[in-house]
Design an enzyme around this catalytic site. Structure first.
Site, mmCIF file in Angstrom:
data_model
loop_
_atom_site.group_PDB
_atom_site.id
_atom_site.type_symbol
_atom_site.label_atom_id
_atom_site.label_comp_id
_atom_site.label_asym_id
_atom_site.label_seq_id
_atom_site.Cartn_x
_atom_site.Cartn_y
_atom_site.Cartn_z
ATOM 1 N N LEU A 1 24.663 -21.219 31.242
ATOM 2 C CA LEU A 1 25.439 -21.361 30.049
ATOM 3 C C LEU A 1 26.070 -22.469 29.675
ATOM 4 C CD1 LEU A 1 26.616 -17.537 29.941
ATOM 5 C CD2 LEU A 1 24.342 -18.618 28.983
ATOM 6 N N HIS B 1 28.604 -21.104 34.446
ATOM 7 C CA HIS B 1 28.390 -21.083 33.197
ATOM 8 C C HIS B 1 29.031 -22.915 33.199
ATOM 9 C CE1 HIS B 1 32.248 -21.806 30.068
ATOM 10 N NE2 HIS B 1 31.461 -21.487 30.116
ATOM 11 N N SER B 2 28.633 -23.716 32.348
ATOM 12 C CA SER B 2 29.147 -24.931 32.229
ATOM 13 C C SER B 2 28.520 -25.990 33.352
ATOM 14 C CB SER B 2 30.906 -25.096 31.969
ATOM 15 O OG SER B 2 31.428 -25.875 31.986
ATOM 16 N N MET B 3 30.010 -25.866 34.163
ATOM 17 C CA MET B 3 29.688 -27.487 35.693
ATOM 18 C C MET B 3 29.121 -26.197 36.536
ATOM 19 S SD MET B 3 29.735 -29.904 35.525
ATOM 20 C CE MET B 3 30.156 -30.868 36.356
ATOM 21 N N SER C 1 25.745 -25.270 30.262
ATOM 22 C CA SER C 1 25.409 -26.718 31.088
ATOM 23 C C SER C 1 25.333 -28.186 31.186
ATOM 24 C CB SER C 1 25.074 -26.451 33.028
ATOM 25 O OG SER C 1 25.466 -24.444 33.259
#
Length: 1011
Positions: A276, A249-251, A278
């Site tokens: 997700l 997720h993200s970073m 990212s």
């Protein structure tokens, strides 16, 4: 009356008006000409220099300049407030509304204590957990030993994320495998063992060292996880896993892509990545140069591997990037793109609006728990698993096929050419089958169910521009591809089920209801797709009579119209489209509507009194995969926004970038469409993409004003108040500044200029073209604009930056004035006497403190922390000068100089603050993180020397001759231009630019002899 005097005093302090501020006893007359040295001390109380006072008043006492400042402030703050209000409170509508359903699960987490210092050097900082869904998964521990019986999956949280975010997707996977396995197509699937990394909510996006630590830890974690399956007590006799599946997720997605570039990575240990929200395409913030360096390193590694047809990544690794679209207000959805980096054979980017049965944008945090999306993700993870292979996932080609089936709308070109399943022999004749001809319209309702259950389309009679279109609210319609397999009986056909060509589309829904779960069915396929068959048969034999039954089928040439309208055409007038009856689907391609910064509004009307079904509009672009379904279009204005060509995002110039709109409506009715620019939504979308401009543009304004202040100071010995200098620049050069910014915007979009800017870029991190692929280009400069029409945004943001600087300057001057008014007037000469008696002692202690700070930066604290101390010292310096000016009124130049420097340092502090957050977070959890690049003493020593010297109430010497003046002027102009052109994508470097400027100021104060 006292209140009025205070208000007047504050106003004079804000605008630095000369009235009653500079009297004839406060002017230093040690200067004999315009080029004399300027050095303010507490003992200079000579008689005034009449010519100097005249020059000062000629600059300061000009009301027109104050009015110019006021107009700029009102306009800039007005723009800022409008964008802020629209961002926070302007509602999204229609397809942009979030529609996530609520979820529940029964989570349990087991900390993997065996993964300790023996396996990783970061065990004291990070931890590993095993997720188990209660009532379905095995108990995580048995007599203190971990129980594993599935396929390993590793969840990586994002910036300040928690390992507990794994629970939603992990629970959905367990429920699918243990309770709904009958819907699985893959018979080799297995349950999943979800591991989750606990990073103590580290701020990954702020700090490159933290990213490296996490990637190193995760590589060690994968090695340890795989070793757990090699233990004899693991209950499986199948192939031991040699790789894990990564969900990030993200970073966390960037950390996942960084992992293969490190030395401790196990080759072949990851085959499948699912990310997700990212930011693959660009770093979301640029406060730390190490983050940008890691982005560059990671992208170059992946591009190199994917260009090598024999590499492991090219032949085995898939990466699916999912973004929540417009609802993600933390990360611009454009940043999730991977198309410039990864070919479609290995991955793609998809917006959640596109995914069947999801059809909703999702915000940055909800994307890990949204019910509709987690069900699709769990299906993908389980369907692509294979317990019999060491990789534990199906081969790459099959994995990508499953990803396309689950994550795409089904109308994309890349989705085609999937063979159907063998069905049966089918007998057709004139009694049971009717033949469909070109331009036929077939309508079925509960009262008009046909006696002949088959509708036959002879494929050979039509060319590729003929499309079979079917709309239905029934699930009981099939499409069959049939061939004449029996020559002795032409009525007997061998058929395959091609119903996978029929796709779900969201049904008209009531916005007052909580959820919309029902769907319609839509088919729109070229006859070319069926060329290997003799007939395509629409099978109505299993249709059920329902009160709202409706089926439309048409066979017609595609109504595809290319519209050559530009955003400039739509600014003041709308594009009108008339749709005559006769077609179920009408498609328009807007070849010049490609800029993601524009939003549009669409109105659909009709003259028909009744609608067999509610018409809807499909909006899509080809890259990345973003499809929106606009429902209720007859009831309200529809907002159209998309993520196509965006600022700072690499773009393949060979790909069609058009916006496509498709109206699906009754072929019996006519429709009228009107499209124009949506001004409010366009302004709303600016914030998410240009947040960093709030830091870079004000610095450009401050350094520009400082350049003018130093220029006047060197020539006339007057260091103007900041607002006065700004007012003079605005009133005199505003037109030049405006046209210069517009011209700069045009130049920065030229390839030749971009290459030149990259060549002189001191950071050298942002290449305008991607490696050897000159067709994939990017505009990293200024605002990253690709449209000349939007060049005016540069001036708008410059004005906003100017207004923010004026606001901060006003706040500082107000506090300074209040501080001055609070001083006890009886202690007029105390500070001067103290400074005279204790100068040597203070200097000794200051340099000792300076030495300790430098040692601390070298060993423990980041230089950003020392910079905050420098800002505090400069605040004290300004207050000290203010107190002396309030009593003796002989330090106006010194006060103006210190206040201008304080403004600059405060905005640099905004850039440095995130690194301090990371440092304090690590101190709070008692864990160390490498701050290698932040232990650079040279990045702070000049600033510390400058503010320490300012505390001794010294002004820089006026430079001797033109060369010295040129250095000051060109240095500050360069810093101003750098902040404008490179600043947004290189915020970290602005600190170093100010550091170099501080060294020059220190040199002017100590070593320069002046004139």
């Amino acid at each position: 009356m006292s209140f009025i005097r205070i208000a007047r005093s504050l106003a004079r302090g804000y605008y630095n008006l000369p009235t009653n501020i500079i009297d004839r006893t406060s002017i230093n007359t040690s200067r004999k000409d315009d080029d004399s040295d300027t050095k303010a001390t507490g003992s200079q109380l000579d008689s005034p220099d009449e010519e100097w006072l005249k020059d000062y008043n000629s600059f300061v006492n000009v009301r027109r300049r104050n009015r110019s400042v006021l107009r700029t402030f009102v306009f800039g703050i007005g723009l800022f407030l409008i964008i802020a209000i629209l961002t926070l409170w302007w509602p999204l509508t229609g397809a942009d509304l979030p529609q996530c359903h609520s979820i529940y699960m029964y989570p349990s987490y087991a900390r993997v204590d065996g993964f300790n210092e023996k396996f990783t050097s970061l065990a004291n900082k990070y931890h590993l957990y095993l997720y188990r869904e209660q009532g379905m998964d095995k108990e995580p521990l048995n007599n203190g030993e971990i129980q594993l019986d599935g396929i390993p999956v590793l969840f990586i949280p994002g910036n300040a994320g928690s390992y507990r975010q794994v629970r939603s997707i992990a629970a959905a996977c367990s429920e699918l495998y243990f309770k709904q396995s009958d819907i699985l197509i893959n018979k080799n699937a297995k349950n999943l063992d979800f591991f989750a990394a606990d990073f103590n909510e580290d701020f990954t996006a702020f700090h490159g060292g933290t990213m490296l630590d996490q990637a190193e830890y995760l590589n060690d974690a994968i090695r340890y996880i795989l070793s757990l399956y090699d233990q004899p007590d693991v209950s499986t006799t199948l192939a031991k896993p040699k790789s894990v599946i990564i969900v990030a997720h993200s970073m966390g997605g960037i950390v996942a892509r960084l992992m293969p570039t490190l030395k401790n990575h196990i080759h072949g240990s990851v085959h499948s990545y699912l990310t997700l929200s990212s930011p693959h395409a660009a770093a979301p913030i640029t406060f730390d140069g190490d983050v940008l360096q890691l982005y560059k390193r990671t992208n170059e590694y992946w591009k190199r591997e994917l260009n090598d047809k024999s590499s492991f990544i090219f032949n085995n690794v898939s990466l699916i990037s999912i973004t929540g679209g417009i609802q993600d207000t933390i990360l611009p959805a454009d940043y999730a793109m991977i198309e410039d980096l990864i070919p479609y054979s290995n991955g793609f980017t998809v917006h959640t609006n596109t995914i069947q049965d999801v059809w909703t944008p999702i915000d940055h945090l909800a994307i890990v728990w949204c019910k509709q999306l987690r069900e699709i993700i769990s299906r993908y993870l389980v369907e692509t698993s294979n317990i019999y292979l060491p990789s534990k996932v199906v081969p790459l080609e099959e994995r990508m096929k499953i990803a396309s089936q689950l994550f795409l709308s089904g109308f994309e070109d890349s989705y085609r050419n999937y063979s159907g399943e063998e069905l049966r022999n089918l007998t057709t004749n004139s009694e049971v089958s009717s033949e469909m001809k070109l331009n036929d319209i077939v309508k079925i309702t509960k009262d008009t169910i046909p006696d002949k259950p088959y509708l036959s389309v002879p494929v050979a009679q039509f060319d590729g521009n003929v499309f079979l279109t079917l709309f239905s609210n029934s699930d009981n319609i099939k499409i069959l591809g049939c061939a004449n397999s029996y020559r002795h009986d032409p009525t007997i056909h061998s058929c395959k089920d091609l119903s996978h060509f029929i796709k779900k589309v969201p049904r008209y829904f009531d916005p007052n209801k909580e959820h919309k779960t029902e769907s319609n069915k839509l088919l729109h396929t070229s006859i070319d797709e069926f060329k290997k068959y003799d007939f395509v048969i629409v099978d109505f034999s299993t249709i059920v009579e329902e009160h709202d039954l409706l089926v439309y089928a048409t066979l017609s040439r595609e109504e595809h119209t290319v519209i050559d309208v530009t955003p400039s055409n739509l600014l003041f007038m709308s594009q009108k489209i008339k749709v005559p009856p006769g077609a179920l689907m009408n498609k328009w391609e807007f070849i010049n509507l490609w800029d993601s910064l524009f939003a549009y509004k669409m109105n659909v009307d009709t003259t028909a009194m009744e609608q067999p079904f509610e018409p809807f509009v499909k909006q899509h672009i080809k890259e990345p995969f973003e499809t929106k379904w606009h429902l209720n279009v007859l009831e309200s204005t529809t907002s159209i926004s998309f993520h196509n060509i965006a600022p700072f995002i690499p773009t393949n110039e060979n790909i069609t970038r058009s916006l496509f709109l498709t109206l699906v409506g009754s072929p019996e009715n006519d429709y009228f469409i009107r499209i124009s620019v949506d001004y409010l939504m366009t302004l709303k979308l600016l914030y998410i993409r240009y947040r960093l401009a709030i830091a870079s543009f004000p610095i450009a304004v401050i350094t520009m004003v400082l350049a003018y202040q130093f220029y006047i100071y060197d020539r006339r010995g007057i260091f103007l108040p900041f607002v006065t200098a700004l007012g003079h620049l605005i009133s005199t050069y505003n037109t030049i500044i405006c046209f210069s910014l517009l011209g700069l915007s045009f130049l920065c979009d030229m390839k030749l200029v971009q290459n030149a800017l990259f060549a002189i870029d001191p950071s050298h991190l942002n290449k305008p073209y991607f490696n050897s692929n000159k067709d994939v280009r990017n505009n990293f400069y200024l605002l990253g604009l690709r449209s000349k029409l939007l060049g005016v945004l540069v001036y708008f943001f410059f004005t906003i930056g100017t207004a923010l600087v004026i606001l901060l300057n006003g706040i500082l001057l107000t506090f300074q004035k209040l501080f001055t008014m609070a001083i006890n007037l009886k202690r007029t000469n105390m500070l001067q006497n103290q400074r005279t008696n204790t100068t040597a002692i203070i200097t000794k202690w200051r340099f000792l403190a300076l030495f300790l700070i430098i040692i601390s930066v070298s060993t423990f604290i980041p230089y950003q922390m020392a910079f905050m101390l420098a800002v505090i010292i400069q605040v004290i310096n300004s207050l000290k000068v203010s107190s002396l000016s309030a009593r003796t009124k002989n330090h106006q130049n010194l006060l103006n100089f210190n206040m201008s420097l304080l403004l600059l340092l405060i905005f640099i502090a905004i850039i440095d603050f995130p690194i301090i957050i990371v440092f304090l977070h690590n101190v709070a959890i008692r864990c160390g993180t490498s701050f290698r690049s932040q232990h650079n003493c040279l990045a702070i020593i000049p600033i510390l020397l400058m503010v320490n010297n300012n505390s001794l109430l010294r002004l820089p010497n006026r430079t001797k001759g033109n060369k010295g003046r040129l250095v000051s002027l060109l240095g500050l102009i360069y810093l101003s231009l750098f902040s404008l052109i490179y600043g947004i994508r290189n915020l970290f470097w602005l600190h170093h630019g100010v550091n170099i400027f501080s060294m020059w100021v220190f040199y002017l104060t100590i070593f320069s002899k002046g004139s």
